[in-house]
Write an enzyme that holds these catalytic residues in place. Structure first.
Site, short mmCIF file in Angstrom:
data_model
loop_
_atom_site.label_atom_id
_atom_site.label_comp_id
_atom_site.label_asym_id
_atom_site.label_seq_id
_atom_site.Cartn_x
_atom_site.Cartn_y
_atom_site.Cartn_z
N CYS A 299 15.36 64.79 40.70
CA CYS A 299 16.32 65.86 41.02
C CYS A 299 15.79 66.82 42.09
O CYS A 299 16.57 67.56 42.70
CB CYS A 299 16.69 66.62 39.77
SG CYS A 299 17.28 65.54 38.46
N HIS B 245 19.36 73.31 41.43
CA HIS B 245 19.68 71.98 40.90
C HIS B 245 20.66 72.16 39.74
O HIS B 245 20.52 73.06 38.92
CB HIS B 245 18.42 71.26 40.42
CG HIS B 245 18.75 69.99 39.72
ND1 HIS B 245 19.59 69.06 40.29
CD2 HIS B 245 18.41 69.50 38.50
CE1 HIS B 245 19.74 68.05 39.44
NE2 HIS B 245 19.03 68.30 38.34
N ASN C 250 25.28 66.34 36.58
CA ASN C 250 23.95 66.27 37.22
C ASN C 250 23.87 65.00 38.06
O ASN C 250 23.92 63.90 37.50
CB ASN C 250 22.89 66.28 36.11
CG ASN C 250 21.47 66.20 36.64
OD1 ASN C 250 21.25 65.96 37.83
ND2 ASN C 250 20.50 66.39 35.77
C1 LIG Z 1 20.63 67.72 26.93
C2 LIG Z 1 21.09 69.09 26.49
C3 LIG Z 1 22.43 69.40 27.14
C4 LIG Z 1 21.26 69.11 24.99
O1 LIG Z 1 21.67 70.40 24.59
P1 LIG Z 1 20.98 71.11 23.34
O2 LIG Z 1 21.68 72.39 23.14
O3 LIG Z 1 19.51 71.14 23.65
O4 LIG Z 1 21.35 70.12 22.19
P2 LIG Z 1 20.37 69.31 21.23
O5 LIG Z 1 19.71 68.21 21.97
O6 LIG Z 1 19.50 70.32 20.51
O7 LIG Z 1 21.41 68.72 20.21
C5 LIG Z 1 22.14 69.53 19.34
C6 LIG Z 1 23.03 68.64 18.51
O8 LIG Z 1 24.07 68.09 19.33
C7 LIG Z 1 24.09 66.68 19.19
N1 LIG Z 1 24.53 66.09 20.44
C8 LIG Z 1 23.76 65.60 21.45
N2 LIG Z 1 24.57 65.14 22.44
C9 LIG Z 1 25.84 65.35 22.03
C10 LIG Z 1 27.09 65.10 22.62
N3 LIG Z 1 27.21 64.54 23.83
N4 LIG Z 1 28.19 65.44 21.95
C11 LIG Z 1 28.11 66.00 20.73
N5 LIG Z 1 26.95 66.27 20.11
C12 LIG Z 1 25.82 65.95 20.78
C13 LIG Z 1 22.69 66.30 18.80
O9 LIG Z 1 22.69 65.06 18.13
C14 LIG Z 1 22.30 67.44 17.91
O10 LIG Z 1 22.86 67.21 16.64
P3 LIG Z 1 22.04 67.60 15.31
O11 LIG Z 1 21.81 69.08 15.40
O12 LIG Z 1 22.95 67.18 14.23
O13 LIG Z 1 20.77 66.81 15.39
C15 LIG Z 1 20.04 70.16 26.92
O14 LIG Z 1 18.90 70.03 26.11
C16 LIG Z 1 19.65 70.06 28.36
O15 LIG Z 1 20.44 70.29 29.25
N6 LIG Z 1 18.36 69.79 28.61
C17 LIG Z 1 17.85 69.70 29.93
C18 LIG Z 1 18.15 68.35 30.47
C19 LIG Z 1 17.89 68.27 31.94
O16 LIG Z 1 17.83 69.25 32.60
N7 LIG Z 1 17.77 67.06 32.39
C20 LIG Z 1 17.66 66.77 33.76
C21 LIG Z 1 16.40 67.22 34.33
S1 LIG Z 1 16.63 67.18 36.01
#
Ligand SMILES: CC(C)(COP(=O)(O)OP(=O)(O)OC[C@H]1O[C@@H](n2cnc3c(N)ncnc32)[C@H](O)[C@@H]1OP(=O)(O)O)[C@@H](O)C(=O)NCCC(=O)NCCS
Length: 325
Positions: free
Chosen positions: A113, A252, A282
């Site tokens: 990214c 980003h 993204n």
């Molecule tokens: C990926 C991301 C959006 C997840 O959001 P979050 O608030 O951290 O969510 P979590 O991973 O803690 O998941 C919370 C819950 O939602 C659920 N969940 C995950 N994806 C889901 C989706 N698409 N729809 C519904 N529920 C979802 C999980 O299973 C979890 O359930 P649980 O509490 O029963 O275990 C976030 O962590 C993120 O943006 N991280 C950075 C990623 C990034 O920048 N990547 C690129 C780098 S360049």
């Protein structure tokens, strides 16, 4: 050293739109979850006829037109991508052939990214030293080709697109400072495990779905805000500027919550942060590239403005570029 600036920008987004409502039919998710957790409403998906080099070529043509240059005027083409058309030859060589840019030296950069910012920083070195006159840099991805459409934790996040910039010597303004860095100890947080020399493609790797993006989203989230803030502050310090001097940040576009937390810590009001994540998700290296292009197109960047590109990604890698437009 010569002053180096961006003299043209372009972008290309595939026509097909995949909405959150469409994803609700594919995996156990909801528009509400995706919108509140990420800020994404829809993303673009390349057609089966479109590879990464095709997206890049279209974006490059627009950038060349904007820069009023011909393909033959290019001395250097750098393509930032983690989804090359194939392992080799480089996507940059394929784009060179598509454009007819026969005088250019061409290579790819793998910096996920942060790839577009990395490519700008590399191209700047050649132009500043007078080795080359005109460089094309493109952030281009077909992430849909490595997305696991059965994994709801990743498939809602990514999209396809390309953004391009032409760099050349400028009389005034241009790139004021740059900073980039890497920390390979966190490589395990975001990767595509198979398809390379570590895990060459076999029936087994395919059955285990190892040719798709694997991500520990939570862990990345924890590092992302700090990395983006630190990166911005180092670039600003090098230029002798403060956050309040910045007219527009082009971050980003991984998650709107990461971006807004970064802006808050830097003391930047939200109207000085450019977003296109809602429309495209993204797009890895293409995110900052298209955001820069769109900010120019909609008049959010005017001559004399101070622009901060700030990106982080798999590696982990990060980079910032401060530009006087
Ligand atoms: C990926 C991301 C959006 C997840 O959001 P979050 O608030 O951290 O969510 P979590 O991973 O803690 O998941 C919370 C819950 O939602 C659920 N969940 C995950 N994806 C889901 C989706 N698409 N729809 C519904 N529920 C979802 C999980 O299973 C979890 O359930 P649980 O509490 O029963 O275990 C976030 O962590 C993120 O943006 N991280 C950075 C990623 C990034 O920048 N990547 C690129 C780098 S360049």
């Amino acid at each position: 050293m010569k002053k180096v600036g961006i003299i043209g920008v372009g972008e290309y987004l595939p026509k097909k739109i995949l909405t959150n409502a469409d994803l609700e039919k594919m995996v156990d998710t909801s528009d509400e979850w995706i919108t509140t957790r990420t800020g994404i409403k829809e993303r673009r998906i390349a057609s089966s006829q479109e590879a990464t080099s095709d997206l890049a070529t279209n974006a490059a043509k627009e950038a060349l037109k904007d820069a009023r240059l011909k393909p033959q005027d290019l001395d250097l083409i750098i393509i930032a991508t983690i989804t090359p058309d194939m392992q080799f030859p480089s996507t940059a060589c394929l784009v060179q052939a598509n454009l007819g840019a026969k005088n250019a030296v061409c290579f790819d950069i793998s910096a996920a990214c942060a790839g577009f910012v990395y490519a700008i920083i590399v191209a700047q070195q050649f132009i500043a030293r007078g080795t080359y006159k005109n460089a094309l840099v493109v952030g281009t991805e077909v992430l849909s080709s490595i997305t696991d459409w059965e994994d709801r934790s990743t498939c809602v996040l990514f999209g396809d697109g390309a953004g391009a910039a032409v760099l050349s010597e400028v009389k005034s303004g241009g790139i004021l400072s740059t900073y980039f860095g890497s920390d390979g100890s966190m490589a395990n947080l975001l990767m595509m495990p198979a398809g390379g020399s570590r895990n060459p493609t076999t029936h087994k790797t395919i059955d285990k779905r190892l040719h798709y993006i694997k991500m520990e989203g939570n862990e990345i989230f924890k590092s992302a805000v700090k990395i983006m803030v630190d990166t911005a502050q180092i670039a600003l310090k090098q230029a002798g500027l403060k956050c309040s001097d910045v007219d527009l940040v082009i971050p980003h576009q991984a998650n709107v919550r990461i971006i807004m937390a970064m802006a808050k810590r830097l003391g930047l009001p939200s109207d000085r942060v450019f977003l296109n994540i809602e429309k495209y998700g993204n797009m890895s290296s293409a995110s900052t590239a298209t955001a820069l292009c769109e900010a120019v197109k909609v008049g959010r960047i005017k001559k004399g403005d101070i622009i901060l590109l700030d990106a982080f990604g798999a590696g982990l890698v990060w980079g910032a570029c401060l530009i006087k437009w």
